[in-house]
Design an enzyme around this catalytic site. Structure first.
Site, short mmCIF file in Angstrom:
data_model
loop_
_atom_site.label_atom_id
_atom_site.label_comp_id
_atom_site.label_asym_id
_atom_site.label_seq_id
_atom_site.Cartn_x
_atom_site.Cartn_y
_atom_site.Cartn_z
N ASP A 44 0.84 -1.19 0.00
CA ASP A 44 0.00 0.00 0.00
C ASP A 44 0.88 1.25 0.00
O ASP A 44 1.67 1.46 0.92
CB ASP A 44 -0.90 -0.01 1.24
CG ASP A 44 -1.85 1.18 1.25
OD1 ASP A 44 -2.97 1.03 0.74
OD2 ASP A 44 -1.46 2.26 1.74
N TYR A 49 2.80 9.91 -0.32
CA TYR A 49 3.86 9.33 0.50
C TYR A 49 5.25 9.57 -0.10
O TYR A 49 6.25 9.39 0.59
CB TYR A 49 3.67 7.83 0.67
CG TYR A 49 2.38 7.40 1.33
CD1 TYR A 49 1.51 8.32 1.91
CD2 TYR A 49 2.02 6.05 1.36
CE1 TYR A 49 0.34 7.90 2.50
CE2 TYR A 49 0.85 5.63 1.95
CZ TYR A 49 0.00 6.56 2.50
OH TYR A 49 -1.17 6.14 3.07
N LYS A 78 -2.89 5.88 -4.26
CA LYS A 78 -4.01 6.76 -3.94
C LYS A 78 -3.91 8.12 -4.63
O LYS A 78 -2.81 8.63 -4.84
CB LYS A 78 -4.09 6.98 -2.42
CG LYS A 78 -4.07 5.71 -1.60
CD LYS A 78 -4.14 5.97 -0.11
CE LYS A 78 -3.86 4.73 0.69
NZ LYS A 78 -2.45 4.33 0.71
N HIS A 111 -7.91 9.38 -1.66
CA HIS A 111 -7.21 9.33 -0.37
C HIS A 111 -8.05 9.90 0.78
O HIS A 111 -8.04 9.35 1.88
CB HIS A 111 -5.89 10.10 -0.51
CG HIS A 111 -4.83 9.64 0.43
ND1 HIS A 111 -3.49 9.64 0.12
CD2 HIS A 111 -4.90 9.16 1.70
CE1 HIS A 111 -2.79 9.20 1.14
NE2 HIS A 111 -3.62 8.89 2.11
#
Length: 303
Positions: A44, A49, A78, A111
């Site tokens: 994930d 990120y 996401k 998200h």
């Protein structure tokens, strides 16, 4: 390998995955390689990120080594809040695919259920330091997410951090239904009502921050932290079953009907977190874990 559950579109979804949020720059490629060697097949990540390139590089390296095939791994990423405008969704998904170096992802999530003003930083703020929201409705964003499926960029689409009312708004317009809703879920926030709602809609819950620890979601951390890993009852169950508190929590979540995605960069803890399929909590112990719920949330957007 971890067991899988079947998503509503027929895809097999490994019931434990590796979360990658707050990883130190430069460490995630090796962590994902170690996780693949340990048996993980579910990863994930997210555009926000800033580690999609490392995650993708690790997956591609293990494919090149012959350890896995692309179809063996389930990769989630996401759509970030600054890209909710329908016209930019497809291009943003393609950007994530370029970062990952993959032809498709298995799951693409919205998200958060709100958009931000478009900018490169990802967290646009006004002169008072307040986040600047956009007026884009996530229902409109969802229609563009469906286009990502139609174009073959992702096999599935879903949601993250959505409550039942927000999910229902998406369901009311969806030609392609969400298969997953990823939310904070741990023994102090067991999400029973949301899990039941999603189950009735054929939506699986993915549980992030399953240990609710102070490093789980550091940038969003509120400071008043529950610590399930230190909970006396969980420690008691760990002793009873000859397992670690982390393994008790993850086993509880799996039996709770959710798919946990714990994060660790420690090789031994990676393996420990994966080794939860050789025991089962008894009914009374699941009830004891249920009783720990206090609707304690650690992940909120704070400005």
């Amino acid at each position: 390998m971890a067991p899988t559950v079947k998503l509503s579109n027929g895809l097999e979804f490994p019931v434990i995955g590796l979360g990658t949020y707050t990883a130190s720059p430069g460490e995630m490629e090796q962590v994902v390689k170690d996780a693949i060697d340990a048996g993980y097949r579910h990863f994930d990540t997210a555009l926000f990120y800033k580690n999609e390139k490392e995650v993708g590089a690790a997956v591609r390296a293990k494919i090149a080594e012959g350890v896995i095939k692309r179809e063996d791994v389930f990769v989630t990423t996401k759509l970030w809040n600054t890209h909710h405008r329908p016209a930019v969704v497809v291009d943003t998904c393609k950007k994530s695919l370029r970062n990952l170096g993959l032809d498709y992802v298995d799951l693409y999530l919205i998200h958060w259920p709100f958009g931000f003003k478009e900018d490169e930083d990802g967290l646009p703020k006004d002169e008072n330091g307040q986040l600047i929201l956009s007026d884009v409705d996530y229902v409109d964003t969802w229609k563009a997410m469906e286009e990502c499926v139609e174009l073959g960029l992702t096999k599935s689409i879903g949601l993250s951090n959505f409550n039942s009312e927000q999910i229902q708004r998406v369901l009311d317009v969806a030609a392609i239904r969400p298969v997953v809703n990823q939310v904070e879920c741990h023994p102090y926030l067991n999400q029973n009502n949301l899990i039941e709602f999603c189950r009735n809609q054929g939506i699986w819950i993915t549980a992030y921050s399953p240990f609710a620890g102070p490093t789980s979601i550091a940038p969003l951390h509120k400071g008043d932290t529950p610590e399930p890993l230190q909970d006396p009852k969980i420690k008691e169950l760990a002793d009873k079953y000859g397992k670690t508190p982390a393994q008790i929590i993850l086993r509880y979540l799996v039996q709770h009907g959710v798919v946990p995605i714990p994060k660790s960069s420690n090789k031994k803890r990676l393996q420990d977190n994966f080794d939860i399929f050789d025991f089962e909590l008894r009914t009374e112990d699941v009830s004891a874990m249920d009783s720990l719920n206090r609707n304690k949330r650690i992940c909120d957007f704070v400005q």
